[in-house]
Design a protein around this motif. Structure first.
Motif, PDB file in Angstrom:
ATOM      1  N   GLY A  30      59.765  14.838   6.895  1.00 14.61           N
ATOM      2  CA  GLY A  30      59.429  14.213   5.625  1.00 14.61           C
ATOM      3  C   GLY A  30      58.234  13.296   5.777  1.00 14.61           C
ATOM      4  N   ARG A  32      57.924  10.728   3.176  1.00 12.06           N
ATOM      5  CA  ARG A  32      58.340   9.554   2.418  1.00 12.06           C
ATOM      6  C   ARG A  32      59.845   9.633   2.190  1.00 12.06           C
ATOM      7  NH1 ARG A  32      54.286  10.605   0.961  1.00 12.06           N
ATOM      8  NH2 ARG A  32      53.621   9.557  -0.929  1.00 12.06           N
ATOM      9  N   VAL A  33      60.422   8.494   1.830  1.00 18.06           N
ATOM     10  CA  VAL A  33      61.854   8.431   1.540  1.00 18.06           C
ATOM     11  C   VAL A  33      62.021   7.935   0.111  1.00 18.06           C
ATOM     12  CG1 VAL A  33      64.060   7.346   2.115  1.00 18.06           C
ATOM     13  CG2 VAL A  33      62.477   8.000   3.946  1.00 18.06           C
ATOM     14  N   TYR A  35      64.730   6.407  -2.313  1.00 25.91           N
ATOM     15  CA  TYR A  35      66.066   5.801  -2.309  1.00 25.91           C
ATOM     16  C   TYR A  35      66.465   5.543  -3.759  1.00 25.91           C
ATOM     17  CZ  TYR A  35      69.958   3.106  -0.356  1.00 25.91           C
ATOM     18  OH  TYR A  35      71.207   2.672   0.015  1.00 25.91           O
ATOM     19  N   ALA A  42      70.134   6.507   2.142  1.00 22.19           N
ATOM     20  CA  ALA A  42      69.195   7.615   2.268  1.00 22.19           C
ATOM     21  C   ALA A  42      69.159   8.004   3.741  1.00 22.19           C
ATOM     22  CB  ALA A  42      67.808   7.216   1.780  1.00 22.19           C
ATOM     23  N   THR A  43      68.804   9.230   4.027  1.00 19.43           N
ATOM     24  CA  THR A  43      68.787   9.680   5.415  1.00 19.43           C
ATOM     25  C   THR A  43      67.443  10.300   5.762  1.00 19.43           C
ATOM     26  OG1 THR A  43      69.730  11.841   4.825  1.00 19.43           O
ATOM     27  CG2 THR A  43      71.265  10.091   5.461  1.00 19.43           C
ATOM     28  N   LEU A  44      67.143  10.248   7.050  1.00 12.59           N
ATOM     29  CA  LEU A  44      65.910  10.822   7.582  1.00 12.59           C
ATOM     30  C   LEU A  44      66.248  11.493   8.902  1.00 12.59           C
ATOM     31  CD1 LEU A  44      62.755  10.953   7.234  1.00 12.59           C
ATOM     32  CD2 LEU A  44      62.670   8.966   8.749  1.00 12.59           C
ATOM     33  N   THR A  92      69.962  11.809  13.010  1.00 10.97           N
ATOM     34  CA  THR A  92      69.850  11.421  11.607  1.00 10.97           C
ATOM     35  C   THR A  92      69.879   9.903  11.510  1.00 10.97           C
ATOM     36  OG1 THR A  92      70.887  13.452  10.805  1.00 10.97           O
ATOM     37  CG2 THR A  92      70.903  11.554   9.324  1.00 10.97           C
ATOM     38  N   ARG A  94      70.182   6.660   9.133  1.00  9.77           N
ATOM     39  CA  ARG A  94      70.684   6.231   7.825  1.00  9.77           C
ATOM     40  C   ARG A  94      69.941   4.970   7.399  1.00  9.77           C
ATOM     41  NH1 ARG A  94      76.230   4.620   8.917  1.00  9.77           N
ATOM     42  NH2 ARG A  94      76.496   4.478   6.658  1.00  9.77           N
ATOM     43  N   ILE A  95      69.488   4.949   6.165  1.00 10.22           N
ATOM     44  CA  ILE A  95      68.800   3.783   5.606  1.00 10.22           C
ATOM     45  C   ILE A  95      69.690   3.211   4.512  1.00 10.22           C
ATOM     46  CG2 ILE A  95      66.718   2.948   4.470  1.00 10.22           C
ATOM     47  CD1 ILE A  95      65.344   5.490   5.675  1.00 10.22           C
ATOM     48  N   LEU A 142      58.855   4.029   1.693  1.00 13.31           N
ATOM     49  CA  LEU A 142      60.188   4.158   1.117  1.00 13.31           C
ATOM     50  C   LEU A 142      60.106   3.640  -0.314  1.00 13.31           C
ATOM     51  CD1 LEU A 142      63.664   3.357   2.543  1.00 13.31           C
ATOM     52  CD2 LEU A 142      62.983   2.330   0.381  1.00 13.31           C
ATOM     53  N   ASP A 234      56.698  13.325  -4.700  1.00 13.15           N
ATOM     54  CA  ASP A 234      57.936  12.964  -4.003  1.00 13.15           C
ATOM     55  C   ASP A 234      58.223  13.857  -2.799  1.00 13.15           C
ATOM     56  OD1 ASP A 234      58.311  10.993  -5.848  1.00 13.15           O
ATOM     57  OD2 ASP A 234      60.077  11.881  -6.810  1.00 13.15           O
TER      58      ASP A 234
END
Length: 247
Positions: A30, A32-33, A35, A42-44, A92, A94-95, A142, A234
């Motif tokens: 990705g 960008r994130v 949320y 949100a995950t990355l 993974t 987590r945000i 983000l 996005d």
């Protein structure tokens, strides 16, 4: 002159449309994130396609490009904040939003930092110990998106109002963004007859205006001109736009 110690260099990593590559093996899925306020997190995904392990550290900040894990300030935190990624494996991240108050009538933007530190090489002699260790930091945006915002982030870029203004140094291009979404500019140029003038761009915040320098253009043209610009949506894709500029 020989290097007697290992050096760690922090360099910027450029985004590609498919994702960010911290080195030849570590891939960030990705650019960008997003949320959404109704989401718990949100995950990355970060993958290591190389043959050696990497140590990865993740933190967020509010726009300070020189931030560190100790100084970065943001209402979000990443977990795990530091981890090892073995070859051909992934992790993974987590945000999570700490629920500090943020505007509810527009998007807010923060920055996610990913630092990739490859392993030190195995040394067999004193000369082999003279090496340079390269650690690479990537930064991606983000976007925190409150629930119920009017309009669409995809349509916001087309609705920017563009005008040329004269100042003491030359001509600037002003973009007025009346939407509640950030408009991420990638590039822009102004075409006047057979000449092209590059524009130095950046992001335009919601419900605000931004001015961009038009390189080498000293006077506002008396004839009609065309603005050609590229934004990032996005999904991290580049989207082309055109707009007529009248004197």
């Amino acid at each position: 002159m020989k290097l007697r110690h290992s050096l760690v260099l922090l360099t910027w990593c450029l985004a590609s449309l498919a994702g960010l590559s911290a080195n030849a093996g570590v891939i960030i899925n990705g650019t960008r994130v997003i949320y959404n306020a109704e989401d718990k997190e949100a995950t990355l995904r970060i993958n290591n396609d190389s043959t050696t392990p990497s140590l990865v550290q993740v933190w967020l900040d509010s726009g300070d490009a020189k931030s560190t894990p100790e100084t970065g300030k943001s209402p979000f935190f990443a977990t795990p904040p530091i981890f090892r990624v073995d070859p051909n494996k992934g992790q993974t991240v987590r945000i999570i939003y700490a629920r500090d108050p943020l505007p509810t009538d527009r998007e807010s933007v923060f920055w996610l930092n990913i630092l990739d530190v490859p392993p030190m090489p195995v040394t067999k002699s004193a000369d082999d110990a003279n090496y340079m260790q390269l650690a690479i930091r990537s930064r991606m945006k983000l976007f925190y998106r409150p629930t119920g915002l009017p309009g669409s982030s995809f349509a916001a870029a087309d609705k920017v109002q563009w005008t040329l203004h004269q100042n003491a140094d030359g001509v600037v291009l002003q973009g007025k963004n009346d939407s509640v979404f950030n408009v991420s500019m990638d590039s822009a140029k102004i075409v006047i007859s057979d000449k092209t003038y590059e524009v130095v761009t950046s992001m335009i915040a919601p419900k605000s205006s931004a001015e961009f320098v038009v390189r080498d253009l000293k006077q506002i043209p008396t004839q009609a001109s065309q603005l050609e610009y590229v934004t990032i949506n996005d999904f991290g894709s580049a989207v082309k736009h055109t707009n007529s500029l009248t004197p």
